[in-house]
Each structure stands twice: as C-alpha cells, then as structure tokens.
Enzyme design. Structure first.
Site, PDB file in Angstrom:
ATOM      1  CG  ASP A 444      -0.259  -0.015   2.531  1.00  0.00           C
ATOM      2  OD1 ASP A 444       0.970  -0.172   2.546  1.00  0.00           O
ATOM      3  OD2 ASP A 444      -0.939   0.133   3.553  1.00  0.00           O
ATOM      4  CG  ASP A 819      -1.534   0.785   7.643  1.00  0.00           C
ATOM      5  OD1 ASP A 819      -2.659   0.620   7.147  1.00  0.00           O
ATOM      6  OD2 ASP A 819      -0.835   1.788   7.408  1.00  0.00           O
ATOM      7  CG  ASP A 823      -4.911  -3.046   4.715  1.00  0.00           C
ATOM      8  OD1 ASP A 823      -5.564  -2.896   3.679  1.00  0.00           O
ATOM      9  OD2 ASP A 823      -4.263  -2.135   5.257  1.00  0.00           O
TER      10      ASP A 823
END
Length: 1117
Positions: A444, A819, A823
């Site tokens: 990401d 994080d 996710d």
C-alpha cells in the site's frame, strides 16, 4: 447474481483506507505484545506466559474474509471450483463450507411474519415449554463446542517426524542385539543403543520446541457470551441462562445487553445501534433495522450477531441460530483451526528425508542380501545375527545426519533473532524461510511508501488555483482591511474543511505553534484540519455549529458527510453565502461533504465563486475543475473535493436520532444539488529511501506492485517517484491493453529497465479498482505474465484480497503489506503478510511479519530469508560428507570385503551429534554472500534444499576425498603397527600371524579412533570451504572483514576438538566404547589433507566464477 449494493451500507472502518490510519486507536498492551503466531513454528509462543489470545484481534480477520467471499459467491457461482481447489491444495474445507452456508442463509431477506411462521413462535407469547424441550434435544445447548484436540497425534509427530522412527527402531534392534542375542552381551552395543535412544528423545525435544504453538481462541470464547438474557416464553418475560436459549425464542434486548445468539430483529427503536467490533474490528456502532439492508448476511443490519452488544435503544428479535451454528461460533471455530499443510521448508526437509532413507534402505537390503546369500554360508563366523542387526543399524546411523534437526531449528531461530535486530519481527519461524521465495510484493502507499505526513499545498476556489500561502495572505488581508469574510469563498472553504472533519486538536498541545500541535485522527483529516486552522479558528466554527449526524469516510462511498445545525447566528455568516444565510431557518441543516472528486463532482450543480456567491456549475467550469484535479493528481497530489448543501428541515422525514432512516435520507440528499466550495491538494511525500529499496528488490527479481485507494493519476505519479514505474506516461498501459492478448516480452520475469530507456515499454500498467471486476482469467494471465510494473488504484479491501489470490493462482509467492483492519484478509491470505508496527492490532495479528520501523527493512528481511536457505544448504553440505558418506563405507567394506569395521558405530553417532553439530549450527551465522540479492527468487518445488548438485558436491567430491583420506590414515596406522592391509583384505576376521585376537582388537580400536580423528580434522577445513557457494575464501573471509566475518566458527572447531579428546582420552570410556588415544602425528597429518580439500574447492569455485555456464558452473550447488 451481482446487483447494485446498498449505498447506505457502512461496512469499512473510517480510519482504515488509504486516507491514513488513526493516530488515536486504543492501546491494548505495550508495543506488540498482543501479536502471536499461529504457525507451526512459533517463536513468540515459546516465551508466552498467557494461556489464551484476545479474540478481538483474531475473529475479525476470519469475519472479513468470509464476508468478502460471500460477496464474491453472490456475484459468481464458483463454490464447486473453490472446493475442488481446496481439496487439491489441502486447504481445510470447513472455511469453504462456512462461506457457502452463510451465503445461502435467507433469514434476513424474509419478512418478520415469515420468520415467526417458520419457527412457529409468537412475538407476544414466545415459545411454549414443550417446544423448548424439543428444541434443546434437537439443537443442543447454546454453547460453543470445545475444539478438537489431537494431543496424541501431535506428540507422536514430535517423536516420529523426520528420522525419529528410524532411530527408535535402530535403538530397539541394538538393545536386542545386546540382550538376549548377544552371547556374551557387548557393552559397546548397550552404549550404542542408549545413545540412539537419547538422540531419539533429543530430536523429539527440538521438534517440540520448533512446533510449540500458541493457545487457541476457543478457550476465551465463552467469556464473550452473556450468562443471562431476557426472553418471552408462554407470554411471560423471564430471565434465562444464555446456554438455554433455543432457535425460535423471542429475545428482548436493551442498551448494554450482549446478544447470546444470532437474532432476526422484529422490532427496533429508532435509536437502536449495535457494536460489532468483536467481529468486524469497527468501533462505530451500526443502526439496527427490521428490513434487510444488504444481500450479504454478515453485512445486513436486520440481523444481530452473537457476541455483539447493544449500544443504544431497545430491540425485540427472534433467535435464528445458537451454539456452533451462529456466525460467531463458526468464525471462532475457523479461527481456532490450525493451518493445514507443510511450509516450503518442511516439504524440502521431508524430501531430503525421503532421499536419505531411500538410499539407506537400498544399502540395508544390499547388506542383508550379501549376508543371506554369501556370508551366512561361506563365512558363518564372520557376521552373526546380532552383528548383522548392528551392521544394519550402523548403515542407518551412517546415512542419517542426526545433527540436522538441531542445526535446522537453531538456524531458524538464529535467523529470526538476527532479523529482529534489524527491526523486523517474524512472528513464526516459517516466515523466515518463505521470505526467500517471495516473487511479488504488493505494497500500500500511505505510511508505507510515503511518510504519512500530509500537508495541504494548493486549493482551487472559484475555478482558480491558489497556493496555501497565497490563500492565507488573502484571508489575513481581508481581516486587516475589515472585509466582509462572509462575502468570499475562503471562509466557506475553511468552514467545510474544519467542520466536516473527524480530526480533533489535542488539548494539551493547544498552546503550541500550529505545526507542532498534535491532532487525533487520520493523516488526511490532520492535514485538512491544520489547513483550516491556519485560515481561522476552528473552535470558533464548532462553537457556532453542532453535529447532528456523521457518516464516516469509508472505502465504499469514498466520502465523509457531516450534517450540522447552527447554535449561534455567527455561524451562518462563516459557513455560507449571505443569500443562503438570510433564508436559513433554525430547524434547517447544513450538509457538509468531503471526498473523492470523481465521485462528488457529478453531484454538484453549483459552485462557490471567488466572491462567495453560489453560481451555476456550467460544463465549462466543471471541466476546469476536472482539469485541475487531473493535473494535481498527475503530480502525485491527493485531491479532495469540499462541498455543502443547505437543507430545510421539511426535506427530512425522520430525525437524526432515528439513525438508519436519517442516514438513508442524508445519502439521498447528498446525491445531487451540492455546491462545490473548492478542491484541496494534499502532498504525502515518498520516504527518501523507497526508490533505492524498489531498485534493490527489482535487482533481486522481486516485482513491486502498488495497491492503493488513491486516484489513478495520483497513484501513477507516486509510483514513478518511488521507482515502481520507470516508463514515461505515454508508455504506461491501462485496462484496454489487456484485451489485446498476451504481450511477448524479453526477460519479463526479471527485466530491469536501463537508465537510457527501455526497448520494451509495454510492461508498465495502471489499473483502477473497478477495472479488476471486469478482468477474466485470460486477462489476469496477461497482466501477471507480461507486466512487471503494476499499480492498482482505487482498490477496496475485497479487491486487495482478490489480487493476492490471483497472483497465487499463477504460481507467485506473494508478500502483502497493510496496516488497517480492512487489510487483514489480504494479509492473512498472502504467503507473507507484512504489517507496519504502527498499524492496527488486527492487521498485526493477521500478518506473518511486522516491520517495526520503516518499509526499507523489507530488504533486510528478504536478504535474511534467502541467506537462511543458503545457510541450510551449507549446513547439509557440511554434514553429509563425514556424517553420512564417510561413515557408510567402513560398514560396506566390512560386509563386502571382509575388512574390519574401521569406524565404530558409536563414533559415527559422536561425529553427527557432537563434533559436527555445533559447527553446523555456526553456519547459521554466516553473512550473506555478495550476490544474494542479485539472484532471482527461489522457485518452490524447483530449487530444492537438497538436489543432485548438492549430492554430487557432498558425496562425489568432498565425501570421496574424506573417505579415501580416512581409510588411508587408518590402514597406514595398522601397517605401522604390524597389521598389513593384505592380511585384512577378504580376511573375514582372520587374525594375522604372530598376534592374538586381543592385540588385533586393541589395534583396531586405535585405527577406528584414527579414522574418527581424521574426519574431525578434515571437517574443519570443509567448514571453511562450504561457507561460500561461489565466492573465494579471500572474497568472503571469516576474519578481519566485518561484513563477512563469523567468529562462531572457531569456538565450534574448538568444541569438536574437546569432544574428540573427551571420547578418546578418558580411560573409563575407552574400555566401554572401544576408543583409544591417537598418536600426535595423526592429528597433524590430516590437516594437510584438509587444506587440500579447501584448495580443491577454491579451484572449483574459481572455475564456476570464470565459466558460470560451463561444466563446473552447471555442477555448482
């Protein structure tokens, strides 16, 4: 199957997507103490003092994964394909069955009357006592069943995994050979049997240490279910134990109650809300409804799930599932399920065991056949049955590297600890070795590739672009000149930025300069709140406006809404044009909205001009704003649109207190008629080390994909700054390129562009989340095989999970970073889930590896992952020559050529478990060779831990030399003591003339010790040789170079020397074990042979470096 989803659904946590992470998440423990491994080789669990883990971190991972799978199931009827794949890969089918079961449930789609009818109950009367008795018999108690335990199977695995069964059988056979078959019983056989049994238990102990798993979730599940609840039975309200609840019971719920079972709501108060955080990880309570709000059973709001609790209001519902049939029970069972299958390293070790055992069995059969067909009749006194048993066991002892399990476990633990020193926490040992195989890392953007320090740099007002400094100057000038701030657009922009914001200034830092004040909220809200405060006091705005309703930013809607009512007349002049303020009545509301321009721009019909007057948003002005947005995005800016809408009280049929209905109306109001106040551009600069990290990973053959929620142009610009995309914009493909079929590329797997340009410009592509839904299998094949630089923009958590699975289906070993709570499914599904240390507890729980500082640590993680596999190969290459090959030939020459067994079986064990073991472990400390990050990733199933090249090196090269040298030293010793080799050749126990049997036995014990010492000494030099696979010892010295030195080698050599002295020079052991002192010269002569081994291997490595494609290069292990 796929119908449009209900836009009112709030499914994803507001602080979890690419806008940043919450800075104020509750801290539940110091640092990473909550994190623990569920793998088969846990490090943390060894030191854990707790008996259970917190289900609040473990349950949401399974909940979200199943929810995503249900959505996918409803879109695509592929359950049969998934079940077939699960069976083929060994995946536990319970998760597939659970997903299919929950996807087929229809309680939420039925009317209340239908639900009541199916359970033959009544809202007013409830169930009768007869019905309750029958249903308790049919459905059982409302309690989760205890997890299945396989303690016996687990313990048996510890003892008989690997070479354990061979060692135990060998020990038993030698015990039998000692007594009753031994006539007289030989003490050496007893000693050998005891040592074999000891090694058997030592291996089991190391297997147990390696496989010590964490306590499972189920132990703490019962604490999350209420003990009592209120129901209606026989028309009477009563309190019953939660365990006695049955399907069809009418449950009464009020604020503070926890649901004891899954419930279909029949009646709800207007303010009823439920906290589902135990299952979803989301802290925002969801409104309860009577009607379905989503086709997905896990997402609809008319179902109350067991374990969740009522935050506000009251409800009446019908129990539809109890015990293990509830969502909570099923997910708890999934969470408690141990992972099936073996890790890549376990498969490699098993393959090695098969290879060694196959050779061992063939050799044992050969020994037995030689004895039965020839020796038993021709030389009946040479090998008796007890001696045959000992000979067969000696073959097994010879081939089995008994020190391998110890060295393997030590290597994994050492590597994990070394990674921890580099700020990389591996939650399980299996993570370490899988890192060496990673071929794709999906990262990401926010906080991982970027600094997560967002700052507003520009804004667009009235169609004009302005920097933050210039707009601040205008605002200050207005104040100094006494200008009417209500007549310009700056105040309106400040109002929407400050009021439609989830961030809050920390009261303790309010007196500090604005740039130093702490803000609680995600990074995007922090940047916009700081920007609003720089234009004027936000607290002044909040004094004038009160929040009536709030809809948090989420990855589905991609916007945030806050509905406000004014509490002070001054607020009107601060937040809207004079014309609108004049007709704004006390009951009216101001709808403020902030979000993605591509979502909100089409909903705007007006815009705020530079004077603050609301003007019609013409196609030309709309195009101008769109162009500004695209330009900023192409420069790597995150662009947000700020708008408002004055809504009269009469336009709302419900009140803010009736959350669900008011939310639906608010969303409807936000679909049109908005006034565009302005655009803001936010900069989140890439971390300075990221371009170098990407370059190193690309050199290592690892593809770096960006997966972000940002707009495509923004993502593409940041990807270029990070080095993920190296081609010019006109050479970056989009989804349309995938319909053209596979693209032929050269060296696509490990292709690296040159600085001057690249002849293959078709390998970069940017895809948006909606594009992924349209891709078929062939297009995914093209994407994965033909493009090495990929950016996925505007992705949702479902799409992240799909990306991982599609890459895995095409043979890639995938690392995924994340994080946030959302996710977690992708992190759990990836081969290596990588969490950031500052991320959410649930993300850390789902991940396999935690980067405690920055993403740059991933380079060290990959380096150590590859080094681990290299060092394990070196360990095996070190153990096999002396610990296997050179030990076997004394037995074979004893059986086939009538020579005495020149190395005793007991000393074989000493070599494997004592003299070689510590040195093999010391190899785990070897520094990486210079080319470790210049090689492509290891291909699982192709690049084996033990292949024919390593066998040739260990047996055909070093093994042959060590065996010949040891034989030569032993028989030369016997020759000097008066026993000629010719007298022993085909002697079959014949005593040389002039010597007694006792004298010969004594000399043979000394020769056996010479053989042993020769192997020990030559292995010291082999240890130096196997430190590198291709580099010279001068390029990778063990001393004087801090990058390559390994001080542990020398204590290991000293330990082997002490062990040799211990077993050979203690008189009491000599008489029992048949060992003897070795003359001094037989310690020093083998050193010259050892030096020869080192020099010969140096020559081999030189040829490999000089001619990597030549004969020696192809043989290089």
């Amino acid at each position: 199957m796929g119908e449009p989803e209900d836009k009112s659904r709030i499914r994803w946590q507001d602080n979890d997507i690419e806008t940043g992470r919450s800075m104020s998440r509750p801290v539940r423990g110091p640092g990473l103490e909550r994190t623990r491994s569920h793998g088969s080789m846990s490090i943390r669990s060894i030191h854990s003092n707790t008996g259970t883990i917190d289900p609040s971190a473990a349950l949401p991972i399974q909940y979200r994964t199943i929810s995503i799978d249900i959505d996918d199931y409803n879109r695509k009827a592929e359950v049969a394909k998934k079940v077939q794949k699960a069976a083929a890969t060994g995946t536990h089918l319970f998760s597939i069955v659970t997903m299919e079961y929950l996807a087929d449930l229809e309680w939420h789609t039925l009317s209340v009357a239908d639900v009541i009818g199916r359970w033959t109950t009544s809202i007013d009367q409830g169930l009768s006592q007869d019905q309750i008795k029958r249903r308790i018999t049919e459905y059982g108690k409302n309690t989760p069943s205890a997890p299945e335990t396989h303690h016996l199977q687990q313990i048996m695995g510890y003892f008989f995994k690997g070479f354990g069964s061979v060692l135990l059988v060998g020990s038993i056979l030698v015990f039998v050979a000692w007594k009753p078959l031994g006539q007289p019983p030989a003490q050496a056989n007893l000693a050998l049997a005891i040592v074999l049994l000891a090694v058997f238990f030592i291996q089991a102990a190391f297997n147990m240490w390696q496989d010590w798993s964490s306590s499972r979730v189920m132990a703490s599940i019962k604490n999350m279910i209420p003990e009592e609840c209120f129901v209606i039975r026989d028309g009477v309200q009563m309190s019953v134990m939660a365990a006695d609840i049955v399907p069809g019971d009418v449950l009464l719920v009020k604020a503070g109650n926890k649901l004891p079972a899954d419930v279909r709501f029949a009646q709800v108060s207007s303010d009823a809300k439920f906290d589902r955080s135990i299952l979803t990880g989301e802290s925002v309570p969801l409104a309860a409804t009577v009607d379905a709000t989503d086709k997905n059973y896990l997402e609809t709001k008319n179902i109350g799930l067991q374990g969740t609790h009522c935050s506000f209001g009251t409800c009446t519902g019908v129990v539809i599932a109890t015990g293990n049939k509830t969502v909570f029970g099923r997910i708890a069972k999934l969470t408690n399920e141990p992972k099936k299958g073996m890790t890549p390293l376990e498969r490699e070790v098993l393959n090695f065991v098969y290879v060694i055992c196959s050779i061992m069995v063939v050799m044992i059969i050969l020994v037995v056949v030689l004895w039965a067909a020839w020796l038993r009749t021709t030389y009946p006194d040479w090998i008796s049955v007890p001696n045959l048993i000992v000979a067969c066991v000696s073959v097994a002892v010879a081939f089995i590297p008994e020190g391998l399990p110890v060295a393997l476990t030590a290597s994994l633990t050492i590597s994990a600890n070394m990674m921890r020193k580099n700020k990389v926490l591996c939650k399980s040992l299996k993570t370490v070795e899988t890192l060496g195989s990673v071929s794709v890392i999906c990262s990401d953007k926010t906080g991982t590739l970027t600094e997560n320090k967002m700052v507003v740099t520009e804004c667009a007002l009235g169609g004009q672009e302005m920097t933050v400094d210039s707009i601040r100057d205008v605002a200050v000038a207005e104040r100094l000149t006494g200008g009417n701030m209500a007549s310009n657009s700056i105040d309106q922009l400040r109002s929407v930025a400050g009021l439609c914001n989830a961030g809050e200034f920390d009261a303790a830092t309010r007196r500090l300069p604005l740039s130093e004040r702490q803000i609680h909220g995600d990074a995007t809200d922090q940047a916009i709140l700081r920007f609003a405060e720089s234009l004027g006091s936000v607290s002044e705005l909040k004094r004038c406006w009160a929040t009536k309703f709030n809809l948090a930013f989420n990855s589905k809607n991609k916007f945030m809404i806050r509905v406000l009512g004014y509490t002070h007349p001054d607020g009107l002049s601060l937040a809207m044009p004079n014309g609108t303020a004049a007709i704004f009545e006390p009951g009216d509301m101001l709808l403020t909205i902030k979000g993605a321009p591509e979502i909100l721009l089409d909903r705007c019909t007006n815009f705020t001009g530079s004077s603050g007057v609301s003007m019609t948003l013409t196609p030309e002005i709309r195009e101008k704003f769109s162009r500004i947005k695209n330009e900023w995005s192409a420069q790597g800016r995150r662009v947000l649109l700020l708008a408002h809408k004055a809504v009269s009280r009469s336009s709302f049929k419900s009140y803010p207190s009736s959350s669900a209905a008011f939310e639906a109306e608010t969303l409807e109001q936000a679909k049109s008629g908005l006034t565009l106040v302005g655009l803001v551009a936010i900069v989140d600069p890439p971390r300075p080390e990221i371009p170098e990290v990407v370059k190193i990973l690309r050199t290592a053959g690892i593809r770096m994909f960006m997966v972000t929620g940002d707009f495509a142009l923004t993502a593409q610009a940041i990807a270029r700054e990070c080095g993920i995309i190296t081609n010019p914009d006109n050479a970056v493909a989009d989804v349309s390129a995938l319909s053209q079929g596979p693209i032929e590329t050269k060296g696509k797997g490990n292709h690296t562009p040159s600085d001057e340009g690249d002849e293959n410009l078709s390998k970069s592509i940017v895809l948006a989340g909606p594009d992924l839904i349209t891709l078929n299998s062939a297009q995914w094949d093209t994407l994965v095989s033909s493009y090495t630089e990929v950016v996925f923009a505007r992705t949702t958590p479902e799409q992240k999970l799909r990306i991982v699975r599609e890459l895995q289906d095409r043979g890639h070993v995938v690392g995924m970073t994340g994080d946030g709570v959302n996710d977690a499914p992708a992190l759990r599904a990836a081969d290596i889930g990588i969490a950031i240390g500052s991320g959410s507890d649930i993300a850390i729980e789902a991940a396999d590896m935690v980067l405690l500082e920055s993403f740059s640590s991933v380079v060290e993680a990959v380096r150590f992952g590859r080094v681990l596999f290299d060092n394990l190969k070196k360990t095996i290459a070190y153990l096999l020559p002396a610990g296997s090959f050179a030990e076997f030939w004394p037995i074979m020459t004893n059986v086939a050529f009538g020579l005495p067994q020149i190395l005793s079986s007991f000393l074989m064990i000493i070599i494997c478990c004592f003299t070689d073991c510590l040195a093999a472990t010391a190899l785990a400390y070897e520094a990486p060779e210079a080319d470790v990050l210049k090689r492509p990733p290891r291909k699982i199933g192709v690049d084996r831990l033990v292949d024919w090249k390593l066998i040739v090196q260990s047996y055909g090269f070093v093994g042959v030399i060590e065996t010949v040298v040891a034989f030569a030293m032993s028989y030369w010793f016997l020759e000097r003591k008066g026993i000629a080799f010719g007298e022993l050749w085909f002697g079959f126990g014949r005593v040389p003339e002039g010597m007694t049997g006792e004298e010969v036995a004594m000399r043979l014990n000394e020769a056996s010790s010479v053989y042993f010492v020769t192997l020990v000494v030559v292995q010291w030099f082999n240890l130096l040789a196997v430190r590198t696979r291709r580099l010279s010892i001068f390029q990778h010295p063990p001393l004087f170079n801090k990058d390559t030195r390994n001080y542990y080698l020398f204590p290991a050599v000293l330990f082997s020397l002490l062990m040799a002295f211990f077993w050979l020079y203690i008189p009491s052991l000599q008489s029992v074990l048949g060992t003897a002192e070795v003359p001094t010269e037989y310690w020093f002569l083998p050193m010259s042979f050892g030096l020869g081994v080192l020099l010969l291997d140096e020559g081999r490595k030189w040829m490999v470096r000089r001619h990597p494609g030549g004969f020696w290069g192809r043989l290089a292990w």
